[in-house]
Design an enzyme around this catalytic site. Structure first.
Site, PDB file in Angstrom:
ATOM      1  N   SER A  30       0.834  -1.212   0.000  1.00  0.00           N
ATOM      2  CA  SER A  30       0.000   0.000   0.000  1.00  0.00           C
ATOM      3  C   SER A  30       0.864   1.255   0.000  1.00  0.00           C
ATOM      4  O   SER A  30       0.349   2.360   0.015  1.00  0.00           O
ATOM      5  CB  SER A  30      -0.923   0.004   1.216  1.00  0.00           C
ATOM      6  N   ASN A 117      -2.104  -2.353  13.270  1.00  0.00           N
ATOM      7  CA  ASN A 117      -3.569  -2.179  13.237  1.00  0.00           C
ATOM      8  C   ASN A 117      -4.009  -0.920  13.987  1.00  0.00           C
ATOM      9  O   ASN A 117      -4.837  -0.150  13.485  1.00  0.00           O
ATOM     10  CB  ASN A 117      -4.262  -3.414  13.812  1.00  0.00           C
ATOM     11  N   THR A 162     -40.592  25.967  -9.686  1.00  0.00           N
ATOM     12  CA  THR A 162     -40.856  24.634  -9.159  1.00  0.00           C
ATOM     13  C   THR A 162     -41.117  23.788 -10.396  1.00  0.00           C
ATOM     14  O   THR A 162     -41.685  24.289 -11.378  1.00  0.00           O
ATOM     15  CB  THR A 162     -42.063  24.584  -8.199  1.00  0.00           C
ATOM     16  N   HIS A 163     -40.681  22.550 -10.367  1.00  0.00           N
ATOM     17  CA  HIS A 163     -40.780  21.670 -11.553  1.00  0.00           C
ATOM     18  C   HIS A 163     -40.069  22.275 -12.763  1.00  0.00           C
ATOM     19  O   HIS A 163     -40.448  21.990 -13.899  1.00  0.00           O
ATOM     20  CB  HIS A 163     -42.237  21.363 -11.925  1.00  0.00           C
ATOM     21  N   SER A 284     -14.967  25.272 -28.004  1.00  0.00           N
ATOM     22  CA  SER A 284     -15.097  23.984 -28.680  1.00  0.00           C
ATOM     23  C   SER A 284     -14.003  23.895 -29.725  1.00  0.00           C
ATOM     24  O   SER A 284     -13.568  24.906 -30.277  1.00  0.00           O
ATOM     25  CB  SER A 284     -16.475  23.920 -29.339  1.00  0.00           C
ATOM     26  N   LYS A 290     -18.857  28.615 -29.545  1.00  0.00           N
ATOM     27  CA  LYS A 290     -19.213  28.051 -28.239  1.00  0.00           C
ATOM     28  C   LYS A 290     -18.351  28.490 -27.071  1.00  0.00           C
ATOM     29  O   LYS A 290     -17.170  28.749 -27.200  1.00  0.00           O
ATOM     30  CB  LYS A 290     -19.201  26.522 -28.319  1.00  0.00           C
ATOM     31  N   ASN A 292     -18.136  26.882 -23.243  1.00  0.00           N
ATOM     32  CA  ASN A 292     -18.705  25.772 -22.476  1.00  0.00           C
ATOM     33  C   ASN A 292     -18.487  25.913 -20.969  1.00  0.00           C
ATOM     34  O   ASN A 292     -17.410  26.332 -20.534  1.00  0.00           O
ATOM     35  CB  ASN A 292     -18.087  24.451 -22.939  1.00  0.00           C
ATOM     36  N   GLU A 297     -19.747  21.582 -15.016  1.00  0.00           N
ATOM     37  CA  GLU A 297     -19.978  20.229 -15.560  1.00  0.00           C
ATOM     38  C   GLU A 297     -19.059  19.212 -14.890  1.00  0.00           C
ATOM     39  O   GLU A 297     -19.473  18.100 -14.548  1.00  0.00           O
ATOM     40  CB  GLU A 297     -19.754  20.217 -17.074  1.00  0.00           C
ATOM     41  N   TYR A 324      -9.342  -6.610  12.945  1.00  0.00           N
ATOM     42  CA  TYR A 324      -8.723  -6.135  11.713  1.00  0.00           C
ATOM     43  C   TYR A 324      -8.725  -7.225  10.637  1.00  0.00           C
ATOM     44  O   TYR A 324      -8.488  -8.394  10.911  1.00  0.00           O
ATOM     45  CB  TYR A 324      -7.267  -5.705  11.973  1.00  0.00           C
ATOM     46  N   GLN A 329      -7.366  -2.170   4.377  1.00  0.00           N
ATOM     47  CA  GLN A 329      -6.382  -1.372   3.646  1.00  0.00           C
ATOM     48  C   GLN A 329      -7.049  -0.616   2.490  1.00  0.00           C
ATOM     49  O   GLN A 329      -6.543   0.395   2.019  1.00  0.00           O
ATOM     50  CB  GLN A 329      -5.270  -2.283   3.121  1.00  0.00           C
ATOM     51  N   LYS A 332      -8.296   3.425   2.310  1.00  0.00           N
ATOM     52  CA  LYS A 332      -7.509   4.649   2.116  1.00  0.00           C
ATOM     53  C   LYS A 332      -7.738   5.347   0.784  1.00  0.00           C
ATOM     54  O   LYS A 332      -7.940   6.554   0.732  1.00  0.00           O
ATOM     55  CB  LYS A 332      -6.022   4.352   2.321  1.00  0.00           C
TER      56      LYS A 332
HETATM   57  N1  ARG Z   1      -1.176  -1.301   5.368  1.00  0.00           N
HETATM   58  C1  ARG Z   1      -2.103  -1.828   6.312  1.00  0.00           C
HETATM   59  C2  ARG Z   1      -3.467  -1.113   6.148  1.00  0.00           C
HETATM   60  O1  ARG Z   1      -3.490  -0.113   5.535  1.00  0.00           O
HETATM   61  C3  ARG Z   1      -1.591  -1.600   7.697  1.00  0.00           C
HETATM   62  C4  ARG Z   1      -2.143  -2.548   8.703  1.00  0.00           C
HETATM   63  C5  ARG Z   1      -1.661  -3.918   8.418  1.00  0.00           C
HETATM   64  N2  ARG Z   1      -2.066  -4.830   9.426  1.00  0.00           N
HETATM   65  C6  ARG Z   1      -2.014  -6.176   9.270  1.00  0.00           C
HETATM   66  N3  ARG Z   1      -2.413  -6.893  10.260  1.00  0.00           N
HETATM   67  N4  ARG Z   1      -1.585  -6.695   8.151  1.00  0.00           N
HETATM   68  O2  ARG Z   1      -4.477  -1.557   6.621  1.00  0.00           O
END
Ligand code: ARG
Length: 467
Positions: A30, A117, A162-163, A284, A290, A292, A297, A324, A329, A332
């Site tokens: 990660s 964790n 409205t509408h 455009s 145009k 835009n 958007e 956990y 993971q 994130k």
């Molecule tokens: N990179 C892991 C995460 O984002 C960190 C925690 C990992 N914990 C484990 N027991 N493998 O969740």
């Protein structure tokens, strides 16, 4: 620096005999996204090291050495000299490894009484707390622009719908202040959520706490957390705070997207209520005439991504057994992209409103004078003279029908024509149905009457100063 190409087994205990398959190492890693957490990881680790020293789990010197080493990594990172690769798996391992390179064996003590964790939960909360503060400030800037526009347009009239059918004319400031109220709720909501983001899981360990005599409250205070998780299982497996944030983020996007849609409509030739300035519009590649509305958007388009992240987080959590699981993971990227999207959209919309568009006031005046949106006021006029409202409503419907057939507006009817319709009509009916009067008369609390709008504006100007 630490581009260590050490085999991944070095991370694990001696239970492991061979290295991870390279594709699995990549799959597992990660670091390419959680590197964003590094400053929070360092800060969290420094607080943990201080706690270990304070409780005598390590010596004061060791604690100081760990804090110093972590600070050195911060400097390396800020100078662009700390760029760990996939071999580090995640930011937590990357930091621990580099720390040990820098301070020697004492670096290996940092992870005493801690697990990744509770560590990752701590980092994510510190990150989100920071981001929420930044987003709340951005909401304030957006609101300042709304209020400054509103103050210029208390007496500018615009058709109210409205509408998406012309309903009653309103003050343009009233329309803009509706967005103030929406974003005010967003601002408050984020503040409320932040109280639950700001709880420390540190010291929950892997799931069950720790055998060391730690002081969770001490570490939490060092990190300015408002409290600590009462249950270690909950501490490491709770992601409610991320879901709550993405929910709030989705609502911010709903509000920005509704405004975007209105700006897009208003900028169309059919409405022509606003013109877009060159700084916020594009052309455009083929149609030279145009201009835009790309900014609104894109904001409207990006709204879906944030909803998607919310959905992804909900599905991620559903059915996860305590405590956990590596699934976590996946929280994130959803969170990071949700944060980033809300921030860029708030910034773009703030720029769009402050310098990217201009209300076409002549066209707006024309618009509120060219329709039947004063019909309710004719019915109200009669009702005030004692005609039951429902009867008046029926009568005015008939007037609208005959006027439409004669290609006339209500203001074009002669007094005799009015009187033929009902003897209660007097010459003052013309005043009563003039758009200015129609708006001004809606002086009920929260309504569009100029007096009310002026008060609402002043009230909003006070509220926007709240911390
Ligand atoms: N990179 C892991 C995460 O984002 C960190 C925690 C990992 N914990 C484990 N027991 N493998 O969740």
């Amino acid at each position: 620096m630490t581009q260590a190409n050490q085999p991944s087994t070095q991370t694990w205990s001696q239970r492991f005999e061979s290295t991870l398959h390279p594709a699995i190492a990549d799959f597992n890693a990660s670091i390419h996204f959680d590197i964003q957490l590094i400053e929070y990881d360092l800060t969290g680790s420094q607080a943990h090291a201080e706690m270990l020293a304070k409780t005598g789990i390590i010596s004061a010197d060791e604690g100081a050495e760990l804090v110093r080493g972590l600070e050195q990594i911060r400097q390396e990172y800020r100078q662009g000299n700390f760029t760990p690769g996939t071999d580090a798996e995640d930011v937590h391992f990357a930091v621990e490894r580099r720390l040990t390179e820098l301070v020697g064996d004492v670096g290996k003590k940092l992870h005493t009484a801690r697990s990744r964790n509770d560590q990752v939960g701590t980092d994510t909360r510190l990150y989100l707390r920071d981001q929420i503060q930044q987003i709340r400030q951005q909401i304030r800037q957006f609101q300042e622009v709304l209020l400054s526009l509103a103050s210029q347009h208390v007496r500018t009239l615009i058709p109210g719908y409205t509408h998406l059918q012309r309903a009653q004319p309103i003050s343009l400031a009233h329309h803009l202040l509706a967005y103030f109220e929406m974003t005010q709720r967003d601002w408050q909501r984020l503040g409320e959520i932040c109280q639950r983001v700001n709880i420390s899981p540190l010291g929950s360990g892997a799931l069950a706490g720790t055998t060391f005599p730690i002081d969770r409250h001490f570490a939490a205070e060092r990190l300015n957390f408002g409290g600590v998780y009462a249950n270690s299982l909950d501490g490491v497996s709770d992601r409610d705070f991320a879901i709550e944030f993405l929910c709030a983020a989705s609502l911010i996007m709903v509000h920005l997207s509704r405004l975007s849609e209105e700006v897009i409509l208003w900028a169309s030739q059919e409405f022509s209520f606003v013109s877009l300035k060159d700084s916020c519009a594009t052309g455009s590649s083929i149609m030279p005439q145009k201009k835009n509305p790309d900014v609104p958007e894109l904001v409207r388009g990006k709204t879906g991504r944030v909803f998607g992240h919310l959905q992804a987080m909900l599905v991620l959590m559903k059915g996860l057994p305590l405590a956990y699981n590596k699934d976590l993971q996946e929280d994130k990227e959803a969170l990071f992209d949700g944060v980033k999207t809300v921030k860029v959209c708030l910034e773009a919309m703030t720029i769009l409103l402050s310098e990217g568009l201009e209300f076409q006031t002549a066209r707006l005046t024309e618009a509120v004078n060219e329709d039947f949106s004063n019909a309710t006021d004719v019915a109200d006029y009669l009702a005030k003279k004692g005609v039951p409202f429902r009867e008046a409503y029926g009568l005015v419907g008939k007037v609208v029908k005959t006027s439409l057939a004669a290609n006339k507006l209500l203001k074009d009817l002669t007094l005799d024509e009015w009187k033929d319709l009902h003897p209660a009509f007097e010459a003052d009916v013309y005043d009563a149905i003039a758009p200015e009067q129609v708006v001004s008369a809606r002086n009920s609390y929260g309504g569009t009457g100029f007096e009310q709008v002026q008060k609402a504006l002043e009230d909003a100007q006070k509220r926007v100063k709240e911390e």
